[in-house]
Design an enzyme around this catalytic site. Structure first.
Site, PDB file in Angstrom:
ATOM      1  N   ASN A  14       0.835  -1.217   0.000  1.00  0.00           N
ATOM      2  CA  ASN A  14       0.000   0.000   0.000  1.00  0.00           C
ATOM      3  C   ASN A  14       0.864   1.259   0.000  1.00  0.00           C
ATOM      4  OD1 ASN A  14      -3.073  -0.478   0.154  1.00  0.00           O
ATOM      5  ND2 ASN A  14      -2.190  -2.071   1.457  1.00  0.00           N
ATOM      6  N   HIS A 109      -8.107  -0.891   6.096  1.00  0.00           N
ATOM      7  CA  HIS A 109      -8.358  -2.193   6.734  1.00  0.00           C
ATOM      8  C   HIS A 109      -9.028  -3.120   5.720  1.00  0.00           C
ATOM      9  CE1 HIS A 109      -9.054  -4.986   9.999  1.00  0.00           C
ATOM     10  NE2 HIS A 109     -10.257  -5.167   9.505  1.00  0.00           N
TER      11      HIS A 109
HETATM   12  C1  GRF Z   1      -3.320  -4.398   4.091  1.00  0.00           C
HETATM   13  O1  GRF Z   1      -4.176  -5.446   3.745  1.00  0.00           O
HETATM   14  C2  GRF Z   1      -4.006  -3.393   4.947  1.00  0.00           C
HETATM   15  O2  GRF Z   1      -5.371  -3.291   4.703  1.00  0.00           O
HETATM   16  C3  GRF Z   1      -3.789  -3.944   6.341  1.00  0.00           C
HETATM   17  O3  GRF Z   1      -2.507  -4.500   6.303  1.00  0.00           O
HETATM   18  C4  GRF Z   1      -2.187  -4.890   4.977  1.00  0.00           C
HETATM   19  C5  GRF Z   1      -0.873  -4.276   4.622  1.00  0.00           C
HETATM   20  O4  GRF Z   1      -0.384  -4.757   3.409  1.00  0.00           O
HETATM   21  N1  GRF Z   1      -3.964  -2.925   7.331  1.00  0.00           N
HETATM   22  P1  GRF Z   1       0.878  -4.059   2.734  1.00  0.00           P
HETATM   23  O5  GRF Z   1       2.004  -4.088   3.762  1.00  0.00           O
HETATM   24  O6  GRF Z   1       0.486  -2.661   2.368  1.00  0.00           O
HETATM   25  O7  GRF Z   1       1.216  -4.893   1.550  1.00  0.00           O
END
Ligand code: GRF
Length: 192
Positions: A14, A109
């Protein structure tokens, strides 16, 4: 240009989606700092590839959450950070940061909150046998995934989905939704 900090504990996909949106000119902001509470996490390498500084720390080497949050707050203020975007930061935010960044901390989330808060939301939804799950972007308060909801998008769980490919479907939605919501927030289209 609005200065963001992204907090992450793990992979950082992300983070990368937000950084790419900025690089592509879709988001008028800059990520001035990545904060990571798990030194060695993959997000560090991703940040390095974008030339973004990382503040990594071991929470256990501080006496309390207030102590490490005071240190982080200092760094954020020095860097002129205006918003904190949590992206897989596996830790509750304490009063120090909540007060320092009141109304300016956002989280993503992987479920349709208020369903399936907390850890392994994708697994929780999968085990529950629901047909629809999704992604929520929300403001952060002192609770676990309880802050005011900003935006949601859904993901359908099909008969032949596994937990793993459901995870991939959810992440694909996250990578579009998070930058889009951040853009709206920075353009002040969303009321706090
Ligand atoms: C994501 O699924 C987010 O929604 C949750 O943790 C995960 C993080 O994934 N809070 P990344 O580290 O961004 O790949």
């Amino acid at each position: 240009m609005t200065k963001l900090a992204v907090f992450a504990s793990g992979s950082g996909s992300n983070f990368e989606a937000i950084a790419s949106a900025i690089e592509n000119g879709e988001l008028d902001a800059s990520i001035s700092l990545v904060v990571c509470d798990r030194p060695g996490a993959k997000v560090e390498k991703r940040a390095e590839a974008f030339g973004i500084p990382v503040l990594s720390f071991y929470p256990k080497s501080y006496e309390s959450k207030a102590d490490f949050e005071t240190f982080i707050l200092q760094q954020l203020n020095e860097a002129g950070i205006e918003w904190i975007m949590l992206a897989g930061y596996m830790r509750l935010i304490g009063p120090t940061l909540l007060q320092g960044f009141e109304g300016r901390i956002v989280n993503i989330h992987p479920s349709l909150l208020p369903s399936f808060p907390g850890k392994d939301a994708i697994g929780q939804a999968f085990e529950a046998g629901v047909k629809l799950t999704g992604v929520t972007v929300h403001f952060v308060d002192e609770g676990m995934d309880t802050g005011k909801i900003i935006e949601q998008d859904y993901v359908r769980i099909d008969e032949n989905d596994t937990k793993e490919n459901l995870g991939r479907k959810i992440q694909a939605v996250e990578h579009v939704l998070y930058p889009a919501v951040i853009r709206s927030l920075l353009q002040e289209k969303i009321k706090r």
